[in-house]
Design a protein around this motif. Sequence first.
Motif, PDB file in Angstrom:
ATOM      1  N   GLN A   7       0.718  -0.960   0.146  1.00 26.53           N
ATOM      2  CA  GLN A   7      -0.052   0.094  -0.178  1.00 26.53           C
ATOM      3  C   GLN A   7       1.204   1.541   0.175  1.00 26.53           C
ATOM      4  O   GLN A   7       0.379   2.437  -0.873  1.00 26.53           O
ATOM      5  CB  GLN A   7      -1.062   0.068   1.281  1.00 26.53           C
ATOM      6  CG  GLN A   7      -1.673  -1.271   1.574  1.00 26.53           C
ATOM      7  CD  GLN A   7      -3.324  -1.170  -0.380  1.00 26.53           C
ATOM      8  OE1 GLN A   7      -3.520  -0.144  -0.585  1.00 26.53           O
ATOM      9  NE2 GLN A   7      -3.802  -2.484  -0.207  1.00 26.53           N
TER      10      GLN A   7
ATOM     11  N   LEU B   8       2.542   1.853  -3.370  1.00 31.98           N
ATOM     12  CA  LEU B   8       1.543   1.871  -4.662  1.00 31.98           C
ATOM     13  C   LEU B   8       1.442   3.224  -5.626  1.00 31.98           C
ATOM     14  O   LEU B   8       1.349   3.453  -6.777  1.00 31.98           O
ATOM     15  CB  LEU B   8       0.407   1.450  -4.433  1.00 31.98           C
ATOM     16  CG  LEU B   8      -0.168  -0.401  -4.916  1.00 31.98           C
ATOM     17  CD1 LEU B   8      -1.850  -0.831  -4.307  1.00 31.98           C
ATOM     18  CD2 LEU B   8       0.053  -0.624  -6.346  1.00 31.98           C
TER      19      LEU B   8
ATOM     20  N   LEU C 146      -1.497  -9.484  -2.515  1.00 31.68           N
ATOM     21  CA  LEU C 146      -0.757  -8.332  -2.994  1.00 31.68           C
ATOM     22  C   LEU C 146       1.078  -8.392  -2.352  1.00 31.68           C
ATOM     23  O   LEU C 146       1.810  -8.210  -3.212  1.00 31.68           O
ATOM     24  CB  LEU C 146      -1.124  -7.313  -1.765  1.00 31.68           C
ATOM     25  CG  LEU C 146      -2.257  -5.939  -1.617  1.00 31.68           C
ATOM     26  CD1 LEU C 146      -2.785  -5.916  -0.224  1.00 31.68           C
ATOM     27  CD2 LEU C 146      -2.075  -5.251  -2.700  1.00 31.68           C
TER      28      LEU C 146
END
Length: 147
Positions: A67, A70, A103
């Motif tokens: 996260q 990204l 992920l």
Amino acid sequence: MTDFFHPLMSEQALKQCSSLALAHMGDSVYELMTRGYLIHSGLVTNKNLHRKTIHLVCAGAQAAGAQAILPMLTEDEQTIFRHGRNAKPKSTPKSSSVAEYALATAVEALFGWLYLQGSYDRLNELFTVLLPAAQEWADNQRPTRRG
């Protein structure tokens, strides 16, 4: 002699690699970078090194780190990341959700791709941004002692 420590691949050869093959390489690259970071940070006992490594290389920590990186990915990196996230491994560990594992696989595919093309500076740049998020996630997962 072939240099297996720096196995640089052409763009064409990299395109022929599956996302899971890239993730296979990226898993070891990510762990090696984590181990290097931990040793550099002053952890010296094998028990502490192993425990901290396990906390930082698990799927949940990698997903948290994903996260963080990204927003900074280039278009090509986003494509590799997306392909890695959408790869369908045969199984997922019980310790992580399917979303976390997807992920984590994306991060590993990206790290494998960057490593195999020799983008070591970019790997360090992404790892430096990913690491604090992974550490925060790992720190929040540790069970509290009852006493």
